[in-house]
Design an enzyme around this catalytic site. Sequence first.
Site, short mmCIF file in Angstrom:
data_model
loop_
_atom_site.label_atom_id
_atom_site.label_comp_id
_atom_site.label_asym_id
_atom_site.label_seq_id
_atom_site.Cartn_x
_atom_site.Cartn_y
_atom_site.Cartn_z
N ASP A 136 0.60 -1.13 0.04
CA ASP A 136 -0.22 0.13 -0.11
C ASP A 136 0.90 1.15 0.00
O ASP A 136 1.78 1.35 0.83
CB ASP A 136 -0.88 -0.11 1.18
N GLU A 179 1.81 -0.46 -5.16
CA GLU A 179 0.94 0.83 -5.41
C GLU A 179 1.75 1.91 -5.43
O GLU A 179 2.33 2.72 -4.52
CB GLU A 179 -0.11 0.99 -4.24
#
Length: 706
Positions: A351, A388
Amino acid sequence: MGAPPGLAEAVIGPGRAQPLGATLDATGVNFSVYSEHATRVELLLFDRYDALAPGRVIQLDPDLHRSYHFWHCRVDGLTVGQTYAYRMDGPHHTKDSGSRFNPRKVLLDPYARANVNSLWERVRAIGPEDNCAYSMRSMVVDLDGYDWEGDEPLRTPLAESVIYEVHVGGLTASPTAGVTHPGTFAGLVEKIPYLKELGVTAVELLPVFDFDERQVLRTGPNGTPLHNYWGYDPFGFFAPHTGYCSDACECTHITEFRDMVKALHRAGIEVILDVVFNHTSEGNEHGPTISFRGQANETYYHLWPQDRRHYMDFTGCGNAINANHPAVAKFIIECLEYWVTEHHVDGFRFDLASELSRGAEGYEMDVPPVLWGIELSGILSETKIIAEPWDGGGLYQVGRFPGKRWSQWNGPYRDDIRRFVRGDGGLVGAVATRIGGSRDLFSKSGELPTNSVNFITCHDGFTLNDLVSYNEKHNHANGESNADGAHENFSWNGGVEGPTDAQDIERLRVRQIKNHVALLMLSRGVPMILAGDEFRNSQDGNNNAYCQGNPIAWLDWEQAEKNTETRRFFQEMIAFRKRTAAVREPHFFSGRRNDRDLPDVTWHGTKLEQPGWEDTDARVLAFTLAGFGGEPDLHVILNMFHLGLDFELPRIGGHRWARTVDTALEAPADVLTAGSEEPVAGHTYHAHGRSVVVLTSLPHDGGFHR
């Protein structure tokens, strides 16, 4: 469960500095924790997980129990289920050094393999009072007694992967899921037959590291408290989330997680964990003290150099982890290696991964040690690592993420395909590039289409049903006056906002869903789909359901029984991708020709070899993919114009075209199974408005050329 009799008489030894955490052996437990500047460390041992006070407090002598940055001791006689925590004292020079030692706060072990939160009150970890009676505790676990029954990570090649992004709790929390243990790892196991039938090769689990699901973020408009639902706010990086265990107080964390992994592997499905190493649940200077802040605040976090009371925030969550500090890089890499070696995890999605490329003062580093350490780790060498490639501080690294092995969530793919299917003009060149694996992003540094994770939807945004049903986000239930969530979604409702009884609009929406998934499965790269998209799961137009631990964000399994047409289409398109090497090829188009002298790709419009690259209004594209090794050729037609159009078909000697996919047709004609393709007459194909067509080459004798 709890401490064994005679805790007060347990023999204390000096222990050793490595490994960090609580390490169980046949006669006791070794404890070790990192804190460079602590002046006093206490190990708290509790008689029970819910005891209000420790049964024994062990004061660590720095002369015996300290080695450089590590405090350690050994306690004989302890066993599985022993709950423990720390207190630390030291300098509290928040402005100058950033240190925040507070002996009134009870601290978790950052390396704890399990935690319990039955007494936890977050507000007590923020205020000035002693919070022992309201604290979380870490738990000693046994890592060696589990029977893996020969299980190993699956190592499915990226080019053959189809990823299913899913929230462990939301998958089965609804009563409609019909499982014995809703919202748990065990509940997910009950849905494995469904996942296997769908055909996905991997589940990508939203965060399963321990997070504070009790944290009340705010009150919703209807007076309901809103909690941290997604889990992107961890505090226990080595510990399976307590809330996903069927009975977390019985020390089942490890077993239940491993049971899930083993069962998924038996079904041929990999496990990828969505991991959050960019920030923690402790937030900014007004947040709670849980572990890191009270042990080595100035090590773990980016602090403003002018006034170190304040936290740099590149995440939107109050703090940012100082990932390239040597001690923190060690923590992150050892954590990842632990999940692979001890739990057989197949990969990780990071993330806001760009935050991990920031140096000590928050600037982007050319060669971030932690990212290269992950890439070069021998233990992680066969795991999938997915970034990401952006963060909340404006760092955007799609196509230039540090390292070579990293796959990356491809935001441009999402946006270009959404706009094209919506009907925006002038995108055929961009769409061709995305279908081909995004050469513009990934070829410059010698990377491959498999560096691109292609997706239309994910947890963060509209579901696929909502993407074709809403022009605007509807996030009022989040209690932020609809100001949260992405403002531009490149969505289109087909003429009515939200649910409708108009059958023409409903049929259009079903077709648009099929168009999206057909394009996704026809594109080179690694496809990822959002759980529930296959049966039109809706969040009522909410594109940021991070705080909705309720039916808004839960999967509604009644829709799986209702919307069998889209579910079947997903299933068959996944099967088509698996049997069609031309769309899974892990290399960019090169011009190589097959035995029928067809190049690996030829681009067209309605007329052959006239794709209209310069046409700013173009909404159509066609392409022919050459089959190699005896496979049939493919001809794909994309008509995102609102009217039907005739497309010329290429002629291939000794073969004719047969229809495999036409999203304008109703099931079962919309996608045909292998061997049931319908021959096409003539040299043109009429593609209905807003449709995707896939034709397969057949030899004139009617059988496939194998």
